[in-house]
Structures are given as C-alpha cells and as structure tokens.
Scaffold this motif. Structure first.
Motif, PDB file in Angstrom:
ATOM      1  N   ALA A 267      43.233  34.335  37.586  1.00 30.51           N
ATOM      2  CA  ALA A 267      42.910  35.695  37.660  1.00 30.51           C
ATOM      3  C   ALA A 267      41.907  36.223  36.441  1.00 30.51           C
ATOM      4  N   LYS A 268      42.323  35.661  35.327  1.00 28.07           N
ATOM      5  CA  LYS A 268      41.656  36.365  34.013  1.00 28.07           C
ATOM      6  C   LYS A 268      40.386  35.417  33.990  1.00 28.07           C
TER       7      LYS A 268
ATOM      8  N   VAL B 225      42.409  36.439  42.306  1.00 29.98           N
ATOM      9  CA  VAL B 225      43.522  35.509  42.554  1.00 29.98           C
ATOM     10  C   VAL B 225      44.703  36.023  42.547  1.00 29.98           C
ATOM     11  N   ASN B 226      45.397  36.012  43.830  1.00 30.96           N
ATOM     12  CA  ASN B 226      46.675  36.335  43.819  1.00 30.96           C
ATOM     13  C   ASN B 226      47.877  35.371  44.423  1.00 30.96           C
ATOM     14  N   ALA B 227      49.098  35.698  44.588  1.00 28.98           N
ATOM     15  CA  ALA B 227      50.015  34.739  45.014  1.00 28.98           C
ATOM     16  C   ALA B 227      50.937  35.471  46.121  1.00 28.98           C
ATOM     17  N   TYR B 228      51.515  34.807  46.967  1.00 33.40           N
ATOM     18  CA  TYR B 228      52.572  35.557  48.050  1.00 33.40           C
ATOM     19  C   TYR B 228      53.866  34.774  47.947  1.00 33.40           C
ATOM     20  N   CYS B 229      54.945  35.619  47.736  1.00 36.99           N
ATOM     21  CA  CYS B 229      56.282  34.974  47.583  1.00 36.99           C
ATOM     22  C   CYS B 229      56.951  35.066  48.569  1.00 36.99           C
ATOM     23  N   PRO B 230      57.279  34.264  49.694  1.00 37.07           N
ATOM     24  CA  PRO B 230      58.280  34.639  50.811  1.00 37.07           C
ATOM     25  C   PRO B 230      59.508  34.116  50.512  1.00 37.07           C
ATOM     26  N   GLY B 231      60.689  34.616  51.328  1.00 36.99           N
ATOM     27  CA  GLY B 231      62.059  34.339  51.067  1.00 36.99           C
ATOM     28  C   GLY B 231      62.341  33.145  52.051  1.00 36.99           C
TER      29      GLY B 231
ATOM     30  N   VAL C 283      49.452  38.528  53.814  1.00 35.64           N
ATOM     31  CA  VAL C 283      48.287  37.804  53.330  1.00 35.64           C
ATOM     32  C   VAL C 283      47.027  38.629  53.880  1.00 35.64           C
ATOM     33  N   SER C 284      47.175  39.031  55.180  1.00 35.33           N
ATOM     34  CA  SER C 284      46.117  39.917  55.685  1.00 35.33           C
ATOM     35  C   SER C 284      45.418  41.032  54.859  1.00 35.33           C
ATOM     36  N   TYR C 285      46.438  41.664  54.159  1.00 32.36           N
ATOM     37  CA  TYR C 285      45.981  42.603  53.194  1.00 32.36           C
ATOM     38  C   TYR C 285      45.466  41.948  52.018  1.00 32.36           C
ATOM     39  N   LEU C 286      46.002  40.972  51.543  1.00 33.09           N
ATOM     40  CA  LEU C 286      45.287  40.338  50.254  1.00 33.09           C
ATOM     41  C   LEU C 286      43.798  39.710  50.654  1.00 33.09           C
ATOM     42  N   ALA C 287      43.659  39.482  51.862  1.00 34.92           N
ATOM     43  CA  ALA C 287      42.512  38.833  52.289  1.00 34.92           C
ATOM     44  C   ALA C 287      41.400  39.951  52.520  1.00 34.92           C
ATOM     45  N   SER C 288      41.787  41.277  52.448  1.00 39.12           N
ATOM     46  CA  SER C 288      41.256  42.280  53.039  1.00 39.12           C
ATOM     47  C   SER C 288      40.458  43.007  51.752  1.00 39.12           C
ATOM     48  N   ALA C 289      39.534  43.890  52.059  1.00 45.48           N
ATOM     49  CA  ALA C 289      38.835  44.758  51.026  1.00 45.48           C
ATOM     50  C   ALA C 289      39.897  45.474  50.417  1.00 45.48           C
ATOM     51  N   ASP C 290      40.893  45.730  51.030  1.00 46.31           N
ATOM     52  CA  ASP C 290      41.575  47.061  50.496  1.00 46.31           C
ATOM     53  C   ASP C 290      42.559  46.503  49.323  1.00 46.31           C
TER      54      ASP C 290
ATOM     55  N   ASN D 117      40.832  44.790  46.753  1.00 50.92           N
ATOM     56  CA  ASN D 117      39.706  44.164  46.075  1.00 50.92           C
ATOM     57  C   ASN D 117      39.997  44.346  44.405  1.00 50.92           C
ATOM     58  N   TYR D 118      40.945  45.737  44.196  1.00 52.91           N
ATOM     59  CA  TYR D 118      41.268  45.824  42.659  1.00 52.91           C
ATOM     60  C   TYR D 118      42.493  45.270  42.422  1.00 52.91           C
ATOM     61  N   MET D 119      43.022  44.369  42.928  1.00 50.51           N
ATOM     62  CA  MET D 119      44.368  43.661  42.758  1.00 50.51           C
ATOM     63  C   MET D 119      43.953  42.163  42.388  1.00 50.51           C
ATOM     64  N   THR D 120      44.520  41.835  41.231  1.00 51.16           N
ATOM     65  CA  THR D 120      44.413  40.355  40.807  1.00 51.16           C
ATOM     66  C   THR D 120      45.488  39.951  39.929  1.00 51.16           C
ATOM     67  N   GLY D 121      45.835  38.718  39.886  1.00 50.03           N
ATOM     68  CA  GLY D 121      46.732  38.133  38.998  1.00 50.03           C
ATOM     69  C   GLY D 121      48.211  38.280  39.279  1.00 50.03           C
ATOM     70  N   GLN D 122      48.539  38.914  40.637  1.00 47.67           N
ATOM     71  CA  GLN D 122      49.992  39.314  41.044  1.00 47.67           C
ATOM     72  C   GLN D 122      50.339  38.319  41.800  1.00 47.67           C
ATOM     73  N   ALA D 123      51.877  38.145  41.631  1.00 44.95           N
ATOM     74  CA  ALA D 123      52.601  37.115  42.686  1.00 44.95           C
ATOM     75  C   ALA D 123      53.908  38.233  43.099  1.00 44.95           C
ATOM     76  N   VAL D 124      53.453  38.451  44.506  1.00 48.45           N
ATOM     77  CA  VAL D 124      54.102  39.558  45.125  1.00 48.45           C
ATOM     78  C   VAL D 124      55.194  38.901  46.162  1.00 48.45           C
ATOM     79  N   VAL D 125      56.425  39.366  45.831  1.00 47.99           N
ATOM     80  CA  VAL D 125      57.674  39.032  46.523  1.00 47.99           C
ATOM     81  C   VAL D 125      57.360  39.710  48.042  1.00 47.99           C
ATOM     82  N   ILE D 126      57.578  38.981  49.109  1.00 44.64           N
ATOM     83  CA  ILE D 126      57.875  39.811  50.351  1.00 44.64           C
ATOM     84  C   ILE D 126      58.851  38.915  51.125  1.00 44.64           C
ATOM     85  N   ASP D 127      60.128  39.438  50.964  1.00 49.83           N
ATOM     86  CA  ASP D 127      61.262  38.556  51.338  1.00 49.83           C
ATOM     87  C   ASP D 127      62.764  39.492  51.798  1.00 49.83           C
TER      88      ASP D 127
END
Length: 256
Positions: A167-168, A177-183, A231-238, A240-250
């Motif tokens: 991301a940097k 560059v972001n990551a998603y973290c399922p449970g 992931v749909s959100y992460l892939a969208s223009a919404d 655009n100001y988010m990067t370097g995050q690893a977000v839990v969705i669990d």
C-alpha cells in the motif's frame, strides 16, 4: 458505463465464486482463475448469465511464470485490469509440534508466494494505467493465532504485512492495496478444518464447528456472500481513500 475489469483467483467455488458473481452484478467483466477447469467454466457461465463477460484461466498461483502469464492474458482479452482479488489459498490443520518442512513449503508457496506473485503481476499493469485496486485474502487467523492453525495463521499474518507494505510502495501510482479477513465461513474449507480438529480433539465431527459458530456474536455462520459484499465495497470507488487496511468481517468474533 465505463468498462471495469476484475481478476479473481480461487474463483471456482466458495468465497471466490461469490466474489466473482458479486463483481459481475456490480458491472465488472470478470476473469477468473483456479485449478479446476470444469468448475471454472461453470462459474464463467454464471457470470455471463448476469450479462457480463467472463474469461477463465486455469493456472497455479504458486508458479510465478503462470501468474504473470495469467495477467497478460487478462490484459490481452480486455485491455486493462482494474481490480485484482487475490483470493486463492489453502488451509492445513496440525498442532505446532507436528508441522513439517513440507507442510510449510506447500502452504507458504500458495498463500504467501502466490499472493505476492499476483500482486506483482497486477501492479505492473496497474502502474501503466496509473490506477488499480489490489485486494488480498487474509483471515481472522491473520489477526490472532488459532489452535491447530499455526502455520495457516502465519501465512495470513504474512499477507497482512505484504498488504501494508505494498500500500505504501504503490500509492504513488494510484494503486490501493487492502485485505479482507473472513471468520468462520460455511464452505468446504471450514468443513475440512472441523474434520481434522475432530481427530485431534477426539470429538464428533461437527462439534468443533458448532462451538465456533456458537462463539459468533451475530449468531450464525458467515456466508460467502457476506465476504463478497464487503469485497464489492473495496472494489468500488467508495473505497478510493482507503489503503493498507486489513479489515475483519467475521460477525464479531475477533472483538468478542
């Protein structure tokens, strides 16, 4: 509508399939990758039935040359690559004291090396475009260790490290560059985890999974579509100001 192209790895079933179908509904043409050609072709048809173009590429993501060839094929087919979802991965279930060199070699080659190769290949194209989104599959196991999943957790911690670093480094090129973290997702992978844990804990099959689900604050197993929606959100223009995050969705496991 502006053309948008996504590539989803590990898309023949489970979370990857759900992500590919959701991105198609969002208006993406979707290239999909996995090892099982027949299953890939079935998902491609599902995408086409949604009115979008699809292109299936059987390839082994642990082989760097195959990964770069895969991205080249996507660009030849569509002329661009806007979103990479590096979703492919495997799980292994073993106590720490039983993990072998061969176990480590296999799981790291797919979950870490493969993710890195996908990022590298996609970024080379995205740099030319001066835009792009890279989305990597991590896990709640990449946030905290889980018994019998030590080396799997190590790969998912690694994915988060790669995500934050990329991301940097890629931000100057307009790439996020972001990551998603399922449970605990209701897929074949968690059924495999449950079977192996039943052996190590000497409990009936289904018992370990049941206890995990009982520990989810939202009260139900996670569905592949739950992950795909995020992931749909992460892939969208919404995003655009988010990067370097690893977000839990669990469903609330990690904070509980």
């Amino acid at each position: 509508m502006e053309k948008r192209v996504a590539l989803v790895t590990g898309a023949a079933r489970g979370i990857g399939r759900a992500i590919a179908l959701r991105l198609a509904r969002d208006g993406f043409d979707v290239a999909i990758n996995d090892l099982n050609k027949d299953s890939l072709n079935h998902v491609s048809k599902e995408i086409e039935n949604l009115g979008r173009s699809s292109f299936s590429i059987p390839a082994d993501i642990s082989d760097r040359s195959q990964v770069f060839s895969m991205v080249e094929q996507v660009v030849q087919q569509y002329g661009q690559l806007d979103v990479l979802v590096a979703n492919a991965g495997i799980v292994q279930v073993k106590p720490i004291l039983e993990i072998t060199e061969q176990d480590l070699e296999k799981i790291f080659r797919i979950n870490v090396f493969g993710t890195l190769y996908c990022m590298q290949a996609a970024a080379e194209q995205m740099k030319k475009q001066k835009r792009g989104k890279i989305l990597n599959a991590s896990s709640t196991s990449g946030k905290r260790g889980v018994e019998f999943l030590g080396h799997y957790a190590a790969t998912k911690f690694s994915v988060i490290g790669l995500t934050q670093t990329a991301a940097k480094e890629l931000a100057p090129y307009g790439i996020t560059v972001n990551a998603y973290c399922p449970g605990v997702v209701g897929t074949d992978m968690w059924e495999e985890i449950d079977r192996k844990m039943s052996e190590y804990l000497d409990v009936p099959i289904g018992d370990s999974l049941k206890k995990r689900i009982e520990g989810i604050p939202l009260g139900r197993v996670e569905r592949p579509e739950d992950v795909a929606n995020f992931v749909s959100y992460l892939a969208s223009a919404d995003s655009n100001y988010m990067t370097g995050q690893a977000v839990v969705i669990d469903g609330g496991i990690v904070f509980s």
